[in-house]
Structures are given as structure tokens and as C-alpha cells.
Design a protein around this motif. Structure first.
Motif, short mmCIF file in Angstrom:
data_model
loop_
_atom_site.label_atom_id
_atom_site.label_comp_id
_atom_site.label_asym_id
_atom_site.label_seq_id
_atom_site.Cartn_x
_atom_site.Cartn_y
_atom_site.Cartn_z
N LEU A 23 -0.85 63.98 8.72
CA LEU A 23 -1.75 64.64 7.77
C LEU A 23 -2.77 63.61 7.30
N VAL A 24 -4.06 63.94 7.39
CA VAL A 24 -5.09 62.91 7.16
C VAL A 24 -6.15 63.39 6.17
N ASP A 25 -6.39 62.58 5.16
CA ASP A 25 -7.49 62.84 4.23
C ASP A 25 -8.80 62.45 4.92
N ARG A 26 -9.89 63.16 4.54
CA ARG A 26 -11.17 62.89 5.22
C ARG A 26 -11.69 61.49 4.97
N ASP A 27 -11.36 60.88 3.86
CA ASP A 27 -11.79 59.50 3.62
C ASP A 27 -11.14 58.54 4.61
N CYS A 28 -10.05 58.96 5.22
CA CYS A 28 -9.33 58.09 6.16
C CYS A 28 -9.54 58.54 7.61
N ALA A 29 -10.45 59.50 7.82
CA ALA A 29 -10.57 60.14 9.14
C ALA A 29 -11.00 59.14 10.21
N ALA A 30 -11.93 58.23 9.88
CA ALA A 30 -12.42 57.31 10.90
C ALA A 30 -11.28 56.41 11.38
N VAL A 31 -10.52 55.88 10.43
CA VAL A 31 -9.38 55.01 10.79
C VAL A 31 -8.36 55.82 11.59
N ALA A 32 -8.10 57.06 11.15
CA ALA A 32 -7.10 57.90 11.81
C ALA A 32 -7.53 58.19 13.26
N ARG A 33 -8.83 58.46 13.45
CA ARG A 33 -9.32 58.77 14.80
C ARG A 33 -9.05 57.61 15.75
N THR A 34 -9.41 56.40 15.31
CA THR A 34 -9.20 55.22 16.16
C THR A 34 -7.70 55.01 16.37
N ALA A 35 -6.92 55.18 15.32
CA ALA A 35 -5.47 54.97 15.43
C ALA A 35 -4.88 55.99 16.41
N LEU A 36 -5.35 57.24 16.33
CA LEU A 36 -4.81 58.28 17.21
C LEU A 36 -5.16 57.98 18.67
N ALA A 37 -6.38 57.46 18.89
CA ALA A 37 -6.78 57.13 20.27
C ALA A 37 -5.86 56.03 20.80
N GLU A 38 -5.53 55.07 19.97
CA GLU A 38 -4.64 53.98 20.38
C GLU A 38 -3.21 54.46 20.57
N PHE A 39 -2.80 55.40 19.69
CA PHE A 39 -1.44 55.95 19.71
C PHE A 39 -1.20 56.70 21.02
N GLY A 40 -2.21 57.50 21.41
CA GLY A 40 -2.16 58.14 22.73
C GLY A 40 -1.35 59.41 22.81
N SER A 41 -0.17 59.50 22.17
CA SER A 41 0.69 60.68 22.35
C SER A 41 0.15 61.86 21.55
N LYS A 42 0.58 63.06 21.95
CA LYS A 42 0.15 64.29 21.29
C LYS A 42 1.02 64.50 20.04
N LEU A 43 0.41 64.81 18.95
CA LEU A 43 1.17 65.21 17.76
C LEU A 43 0.30 66.14 16.94
N LEU A 44 0.91 66.85 16.03
CA LEU A 44 0.17 67.79 15.19
C LEU A 44 -0.66 67.00 14.17
N VAL A 45 -1.99 67.20 14.19
CA VAL A 45 -2.84 66.50 13.23
C VAL A 45 -3.44 67.52 12.27
N VAL A 46 -3.30 67.24 10.98
CA VAL A 46 -3.75 68.20 9.97
C VAL A 46 -4.83 67.55 9.09
N ASP A 47 -5.95 68.25 8.95
CA ASP A 47 -7.08 67.79 8.13
C ASP A 47 -6.81 68.25 6.69
#
Ligand code: ADP
Length: 547
Positions: free
Chosen positions: A121-145
Motif C-alpha cells: 500500500l503506497v501513499d502518493r508522496d512515496c510513489a516515486a520511491v515505490a516505483r523504483t523499489a517495485l522495479a528492483e523487487f521484480g515479483s508481482k504483488l498487489l499494489v494499492v494507491d
């Protein structure tokens, strides 16, 4: 042989129920359905609604296959969704992993991977960090805005919004009371300033007990209005996420720690309690006069997370706040000791009171015991206020252990104690006083110098706002103290010689800093001065000076 009092008297479903803080919400929702549970800007959520929203969250996550053994991560400032996650996530049997919202993408990716997160679950103020982290993480998971109404209007990351997720959930979802109070409720990563962070696993039992211990210690009740100046991602907000609900108090959310928001929030909502690291108190103390406000009610402030200099405690008292000093770590669910007030201190002057209050004190009523032991022999040090040993703790509010790190858990739990890594003395009245983290103590010419003790003196200088003391290499003494100092806003400039003259009058000569550096201090989001960074600067300085 079974003792007489055990015969036919085994625990059963009627007299033995797993301890969990999740039950607090059901009770509050039933007792105070129309009372405001959460204030968020102009928004209000009653306890009845909070109960339904958390059940919806649990139901929606469960419908997506999340349950016991799973981890749900969240990256957010203090918004209602983060509070709701403290109930909705464990109501599915899953474990809540609230991530520090100011971490960099690589560390967030490490945490997602290490925790095996199934939802994020990601707050919009953290979206940029989350996007990069998710790209690095690689696996599929449920992401909630989270799409918080007081956050950015666009730019969210996720498959769906938080409100859409809740909309798909059942407000009457029958959540499953944990069968075992030892089961995990939260996974909290330490700051990892010296390598990868460690995942602290907390159980329902400890969360229940520490919430109750905190509620009693801090005097919470149904009339409590609690301002969220402490991050909820920091040890689950020291368990106040659960404690305030336990008493049916009101949570006031706060997206940003800023005196410009804090003073008006206290006045508007008649805030009765807040927790904050000493650096946050210092922000309040040094806020411009146009921002500062005095209140006609006493605001209870609990501080901890780093040693509060007595000058900061005294300044807060002068402003009309009543300060309680707590000490703890992520490994013990946040606060585990407090500086319990003694009637005899009533008669002392303000400075002497603040000096007493700067001690870390005695164990919380829900922590079974504490001691200061000699690291070599494990024997208790004498209560002489002088012999330094390691502070150790024991009780039901100590973590289960470190996630997937048996070696670190064994090391932390050796000899039947939890080892805090903090060096302390025990005073004749039994109160402990932290002198340093083990890695921060300065050994100069074979003598121990407590960095906190030197900082305590620096904070008393009328022009000093903040100070941190670290070790620097010293050609003659091996190590010597190096002071980093930030002056108060608008303070006239001063010199190294003047600061040293001030110190010389107030401390033993061998403790005097060898160098004083002026400027801002690097800090973590949980209010700790980043001493490892300062140590590196000090090392370079020391090598230059001694060359
Ligand atoms: P991290 O370990 O990630 O920095 P923690 O919140 O677990 O985060 O930090 C706990 C440490 O903070 C303690 O081991 C201690 O060194 C310091 N600390 C916390 N509260 C106090 C306090 N009241 N006085 C002195 N030090 C404190």
C-alpha cells in the motif's frame, strides 16, 4: 505430580483467550460507535466507521488470497489508512510491515524482498520511491494507491485505489481472532545504519501488553486526543496505534511534522497527548514566536527514541508541556522504560527536575525486568551511578526474534536477557541512565567518555540549538571527542574557543571536545542524529589535524 490447584482446572475457551490488540477496535466500535475516532484535516471517522473500514480492508485482502503467513507492506506518512492497516491487515491473519516512509528505493526493495510482501500500500508522496523499489523487487504483488485526500491529487502507483479496495470488502467481515497470541502481528525493520536492516518480529501478545502499558504510563482515557507527531511506521507508533483505540481516544493524523501544523492542531482539536523524538521537541522549542502558541490546557508529551537533553525537557516545560521520558527499541515494541516521577522531585528547581527526567529510569509495568550488566561477566553492575554496563531487558514485550536471522536472534537473546546494545549506569535509586550506544562511546587515553554527557553540556550553551558528539582519531589519546553544533536561529555567531571555554567550566578536562564543527546535523526520519556520518567527517578532520 499435578498440583491440587491444577486438577480439573485446565485453561479452556471460556477462561483463556489469546491476547491481541485487535479486540480493542471491536470494543471501541461497540462502545462508542458515534464518537470521532480519527481526525484527518476536515475529515472525521467515527469508531463505528473505523470498525467497518478495517473489516472491509481485511475482507478485501482475504478475497485476494492474503492470510496467515503473508506479509502486507505499507509506505505512508501518518494517514488514516496506515492506522487502519494496523487492524485490517492482522485481522486477515497476515503480518503488517509498515516501512519507514523516508527510506531510499534500494532499502525499500530489500525490505519487500526480505519480508516476502504479498501486497504493498503506497501513499502518493512515496510513489516515486515505490516505483523504483517495485522495479528492483521484480515479483508481482498487489499494489494499492492510497490516494489520501490530503496528499497529491495525482501520481499514484498501484492496481487500484485504497477506497476502491475497501469498497470491494465486506463491512461485517468475521475476522478470525488469533488462535495463538504468539503469532506474528508486525514486522518492523530497524534503521540499518550499518548494513542491511534487521526485521523485528512482534507478536499479538506483546502488542496487546505494550499498548496497555503505554496507555497506563501516559494516562490515556476516553477523553484523550492524541496527535500523531510520531511516525506510525516507527515501532507501530510505539504501540499507540493500538493504545489510543484501547481507551476510545481520538487519533489526530498528521502528514508532516511541522510546527506550522502542530501548534494549530493542538489548539483546534484540544490535543491532550503526543509523542515525539527529542529533535521534534527541539523544533517546537525553536519555532518562531509568531508560530508558537500557549494553550490553556496541559499537553502531555512523551519523548524518546534518542536521549532528550535536559535543556530540551526544561524548555518544553516552560512552554507549558508536561514531559514524560520513555526509552526503547524496535526490538521491545517501542517504549520499555520510563523515568517515573518521584514526589521528592517536586521541590527541586526546574533544571534539577529536568536533569532527573533526562534519565531513562525504570522498566514499564508490562516489562518484567531490566538490569545493567558487565558485558564480560554478565554480572549486574553496582548501583553507583558510575559503573558502565549494557542495559538488558526481559519480558513479554520483547520481540519474537529477527526475521530469517537466527544468528542475530541468538546473539541478542544470550544469557536469558535481551541485549539492547546501549551502555548505561544504574543510580542508587535503581534508575538507569544511558551513556551511549555501545558503538558511540569514546575511549580516550583508556577513559570512557559518554558522548551524551558532553552533548548535555553543549545543549546548555545559550546559543546552541543542537549538538552531537562523536569520536575522532587522536594521535596522542587514540580517540577524542569531536563536537558538531547547530546554533539557534538568529543566534549571534560564536567560536570554537568560546564553546570550549563554556565546556571547560562544566566538565572534566579529558572529556573536552578536541574539535568543534558548526553547521546542520544529518538526521533520520525517526529523529536520530546520524552519528555514523558525523564519525566519518570527524575521522577525516582528525587525520587532517594530526597530519
Ligand atoms: P534503530 O535501532 O533503527 O535506530 P530504534 O528506535 O529501535 O531504531 O532505536 C533504538 C535506540 O534508540 C536505542 O537502542 C537507544 O540507543 C536509542 N534510544 C531510544 N530511546 C532513547 C532514550 N530515551 N534515551 C537514549 N537513547 C534512546
Amino acid at each position: 505430580m499435578t498440583a491440587i490447584y491444577e486438577q480439573g482446572l485446565a485453561p479452556n475457551a471460556a477462561n483463556h483467550v489469546a491476547l491481541t490488540p485487535l479486540g480493542f477496535l471491536d470494543r471501541a466500535a461497540a462502545t462508542w460507535p458515534d464518537k470521532v475516532a480519527v481526525i484527518h484535516g476536515p475529515g472525521r471517522i467515527t469508531y463505528g466507521e473505523l470498525g467497518r473500514r478495517c473489516r472491509r480492508l481485511a475482507s478485501a485482502l482475504a478475497a485476494r488470497g492474503i492470510g496467515p503467513g503473508d506479509t502486507v507492506s505499507i509506505l505512508a506518512p501518518n494517514v488514516p489508512a496506515l492506522l487502519e492497516a494496523h487492524y485490517g491487515v492482522p485481522m486477515t491473519g497476515a503480518v503488517l510491515n509498515a516501512i519507514n516512509a523516508r527510506l531510499d528505493a534500494a532499502t525499500v526493495a530489500f525490505i519487500l524482498r526480505h519480508s516476502g510482501a504479498r501486497a504493498f500500500l503506497v501513499d502518493r508522496d512515496c510513489a516515486a520511491v515505490a516505483r523504483t523499489a517495485l522495479a528492483e523487487f521484480g515479483s508481482k504483488l498487489l499494489v494499492v494507491d492510497l490516494a489520501d485526500p490530503l496528499g497529491p491529487a495525482t501520481g499514484g502507483v498501484g492496481d487500484l485505489t485504497y477506497e476502491a479496495l475497501l469498497g470491494s470488502g465486506d463491512p461485517d467481515f468475521a475476522w478470525h481472532w488469533p488462535d495463538d497470541e504468539w503469532s506474528a502481528i508486525a514486522l518492523n525493520y530497524t534503521s540499518g545504519t550499518t548494513g542491511n536492516p534487521k526485521g523485528v518480529v512482534c507478536h499479538h501478545r506483546g502488542a496487546f501488553l505494550n499498548a496497555i502499558g503505554n496507555a497506563i504510563t501516559f494516562g490515556l482515557g476516553p477523553e484523550t486526543v492524541y496527535l500523531w507527531t510520531l511516525p506510525m511506521f516507527h515501532c507501530n507508533g510505539w504501540c499507540y496505534t493500538w493504545a489510543v483505540t484501547a481507551v476510545g481516544g481520538t487519533h489526530v493524523c498528521l502528514r508532516r511534522v511541522d510546527p506550522l501544523l502542530i501548534f494549530p492542531a493542538i489548539g483546534e482539536h484540544r490535543v491532550t497527548h503526543l509523542c515525539a523524538a527529542p529533535v521534534v521537541l527541539n523544533l517546537l522549542v525553536h519555532a518562531p514566536d509568531t508560530v508558537k502558541r500557549r494553550f490553556d490546557h496541559v499537553v502531555e508529551v512523551a519523548t524518546g527514541g534518542a536521549a532528550p537533553p535536559s535543556a530540551v525537557i526544561a524548555a518544553m516545560s516552560t512552554m507549558g508541556f508536561h514531559v514524560t521520558h520513555l526509552y526503547g527499541l524496535t526490538e521491545v515494541y517501542g517504549p520499555s522504560t520510563l523515568c517515573a516521577w518521584q514526589d521528592a522531585w517536586d521541590g527541586l528547581d526546574a533544571d534539577a527536575q529536568a536533569t532527573r527526567m533526562a534519565r531513562q529510569g525504570v522498566n514499564l509495568l508490562t516489562m518484567a525486568g531490566q538490569d545493567v550488566i558487565d558485558p564480560a561477566t554478565s554480572a549486574a553492575v553496582p548501583a553507583d551511578g558510575a559503573t558502565i554496563g549494557e542495559l538488558v531487558l526481559r519480558g513479554n514485550t520483547v520481540m519474537k526474534g529477527y526475521f530469517k536471522n537466527r544468528a542475530a536472534s541468538d546473539e541478542a537473546f544470550r544469557d536469558g536477557w535481551f541485549h539492547t546494545g546501549d551502555l548505561a549506569v544504574k543510580h542508587p535509586d535503581g534508575y538507569v541512565e544511558i551513556k551511549d550506544r555501545a558503538k558511540d562511546i569514546i575511549i580516550s587515553g583508556g577513559e570512557n567518555i559518554s558522548s551524551l554527557e558532553v552533548e548535555e553540556v553543549l545543549y546548555r550553551h545559550p546559543r546552541v540549538m543542537e549538538a552531537a558528539v562523536v569520536t575522532r582519531p587522536d594521535a596522542k589519546w587514540g580517540e577524542s571527542p569531536c563536537a558538531f553544533v547547530t546554533l539557534k536561529p538568529g543566534a549571534a555567531p560564536t567560536t570554537e574557543a568560546e564553546i570550549l571555554a563554556f565546556c571547560r567550566e562544566r566538565m572534566a578536562r579529558f572529556k573536552l571536545p578536541r574539535t568543534v564543527v558548526f553547521g546542520p546535523l544529518p538526521k533520520t526520519s525517526t529523529g536520530k542524529i546520524q552519528k555514523f556520518q558525523l564519525r566519518e567527517q570527524a575521522r577525516a578532520l582528525g587525520e587532517r589535524q594530526d597530519a
